[in-house]
Design a protein around this motif. Structure first.
Motif, PDB file in Angstrom:
ATOM      1  N   GLU A  67       1.062  -1.019   0.502  1.00 42.55           N
ATOM      2  CA  GLU A  67      -0.253  -0.228   0.074  1.00 42.55           C
ATOM      3  C   GLU A  67       0.942   1.366  -0.168  1.00 42.55           C
ATOM      4  OE1 GLU A  67      -3.037   2.053  -0.735  1.00 42.55           O
ATOM      5  OE2 GLU A  67      -3.550  -0.268  -0.605  1.00 42.55           O
ATOM      6  N   ILE A  70       1.964   1.967  -3.643  1.00 40.56           N
ATOM      7  CA  ILE A  70       0.221   2.411  -3.912  1.00 40.56           C
ATOM      8  C   ILE A  70       0.275   3.751  -3.814  1.00 40.56           C
ATOM      9  CG2 ILE A  70      -2.157   2.746  -4.434  1.00 40.56           C
ATOM     10  CD1 ILE A  70      -1.970  -1.091  -4.223  1.00 40.56           C
ATOM     11  N   SER A  71      -0.132   4.581  -2.562  1.00 44.34           N
ATOM     12  CA  SER A  71       0.516   5.938  -2.244  1.00 44.34           C
ATOM     13  C   SER A  71       1.576   6.723  -2.395  1.00 44.34           C
ATOM     14  CB  SER A  71       0.232   5.826  -0.411  1.00 44.34           C
ATOM     15  OG  SER A  71      -0.812   5.800  -0.004  1.00 44.34           O
ATOM     16  N   ARG A  74      -0.062   7.223  -6.107  1.00 44.66           N
ATOM     17  CA  ARG A  74      -1.121   8.354  -6.433  1.00 44.66           C
ATOM     18  C   ARG A  74      -1.311   9.591  -6.480  1.00 44.66           C
ATOM     19  NH1 ARG A  74      -6.280   4.944  -3.902  1.00 44.66           N
ATOM     20  NH2 ARG A  74      -7.164   6.093  -5.744  1.00 44.66           N
ATOM     21  N   ASN A 123      -1.545   3.664 -11.399  1.00 46.76           N
ATOM     22  CA  ASN A 123      -1.845   4.604 -10.565  1.00 46.76           C
ATOM     23  C   ASN A 123      -1.422   5.747 -10.221  1.00 46.76           C
ATOM     24  OD1 ASN A 123      -2.225   1.261  -9.723  1.00 46.76           O
ATOM     25  ND2 ASN A 123      -0.313   1.170  -8.404  1.00 46.76           N
ATOM     26  N   ALA A 126      -5.283   6.768 -10.859  1.00 46.71           N
ATOM     27  CA  ALA A 126      -6.200   5.945 -10.500  1.00 46.71           C
ATOM     28  C   ALA A 126      -7.070   7.638 -10.051  1.00 46.71           C
ATOM     29  CB  ALA A 126      -5.583   4.978  -9.829  1.00 46.71           C
ATOM     30  N   THR A 128     -10.056   6.641  -8.419  1.00 44.01           N
ATOM     31  CA  THR A 128     -10.570   5.580  -7.599  1.00 44.01           C
ATOM     32  C   THR A 128      -9.765   4.380  -7.309  1.00 44.01           C
ATOM     33  OG1 THR A 128     -11.862   4.381  -9.087  1.00 44.01           O
ATOM     34  CG2 THR A 128     -12.767   6.879  -8.217  1.00 44.01           C
ATOM     35  N   ASP A 129      -9.920   4.050  -6.002  1.00 41.37           N
ATOM     36  CA  ASP A 129      -8.796   2.480  -5.762  1.00 41.37           C
ATOM     37  C   ASP A 129      -9.840   1.411  -7.213  1.00 41.37           C
ATOM     38  OD1 ASP A 129      -8.132   3.773  -3.697  1.00 41.37           O
ATOM     39  OD2 ASP A 129     -10.126   2.671  -2.192  1.00 41.37           O
ATOM     40  N   ASP A 130     -10.863   1.612  -7.429  1.00 40.85           N
ATOM     41  CA  ASP A 130     -11.036   0.469  -8.850  1.00 40.85           C
ATOM     42  C   ASP A 130     -10.279   0.724 -10.300  1.00 40.85           C
ATOM     43  OD1 ASP A 130     -12.980  -0.451  -7.657  1.00 40.85           O
ATOM     44  OD2 ASP A 130     -14.710   0.726  -8.356  1.00 40.85           O
ATOM     45  N   GLN A 131      -9.302   1.398  -9.950  1.00 42.13           N
ATOM     46  CA  GLN A 131      -8.868   2.306 -11.349  1.00 42.13           C
ATOM     47  C   GLN A 131      -7.528   1.502 -11.404  1.00 42.13           C
ATOM     48  OE1 GLN A 131      -9.919   6.855 -11.780  1.00 42.13           O
ATOM     49  NE2 GLN A 131     -11.785   6.669 -13.010  1.00 42.13           N
ATOM     50  N   LEU A 132      -7.095   1.259 -10.155  1.00 39.71           N
ATOM     51  CA  LEU A 132      -6.019   1.150  -9.478  1.00 39.71           C
ATOM     52  C   LEU A 132      -5.443  -0.241 -10.560  1.00 39.71           C
ATOM     53  CD1 LEU A 132      -5.918   1.419  -5.823  1.00 39.71           C
ATOM     54  CD2 LEU A 132      -4.566   2.926  -7.286  1.00 39.71           C
ATOM     55  N   ARG A 136      -1.700  -5.447  -6.072  1.00 44.87           N
ATOM     56  CA  ARG A 136      -0.978  -5.577  -4.860  1.00 44.87           C
ATOM     57  C   ARG A 136      -0.543  -6.243  -3.581  1.00 44.87           C
ATOM     58  NH1 ARG A 136      -4.371  -3.160  -6.626  1.00 44.87           N
ATOM     59  NH2 ARG A 136      -6.322  -1.948  -5.845  1.00 44.87           N
TER      60      ARG A 136
END
Length: 143
Positions: A67, A70-71, A74, A123, A126, A128-132, A136
């Motif tokens: 995570e 990912i962050s 973002r 990422n 993105a 929204t999370d759905d677009q990531l 994971r």
């Protein structure tokens, strides 16, 4: 066959690589928006991520978790030019760090960079999370 981590020279070689790479991106005008200033633990975190993805210790997952990566990406809105420059500078740093020059290793590094930079770019856009990207966990890269 050894894994990519062992073949690369382990932590020492990967840390040398990431230090050279990080200096390049900080000085690069194309990547300035993505890497605006030196972060105190960035080289260490890059080393951990690369080591783990190459089959070495799982420090990145244990200490930071996926995570975190990912962050970090973002909302950066990474462009194609930035992604391509990232890959080019990394490959330059691989040479400068004295990592193995054999084609199977270099091909694995290139495919790892292409994949990882595409995940980061997706990422970075993105909303929204759905677009990531669905990834994971730190990918375990193979020959």
């Amino acid at each position: 066959m050894t894994n990519l981590y062992e073949h690369s020279g382990g932590d020492e070689a990967l840390h040398r690589l990431e230090e050279l790479f990080y200096a390049k991106v900080l000085a690069d005008p194309v990547l300035r928006a993505v890497f605006p200033e030196r972060q105190p633990h960035h080289v260490e975190h890059l080393t951990w991520f690369t080591a783990e993805s190459f089959g070495g210790p799982d420090r990145f997952t244990r200490e930071l978790g996926f995570e975190y990566v990912i962050s970090a990406h973002r909302h950066l809105k990474i462009t194609d030019e930035q992604r391509e420059r990232f890959v080019a500078l990394y490959l330059e740093a691989v040479d400068e760090a004295g990592l193995p020059a054999d084609e199977p290793f270099r091909a694995a590094v290139r495919s790892h960079l292409e994949f990882g930079s595409e995940v980061a770019q997706r990422n970075s856009h993105a909303e929204t999370d759905d677009q990531l990207h669905p990834l994971r966990e730190v990918p375990r890269w193979q020959w």
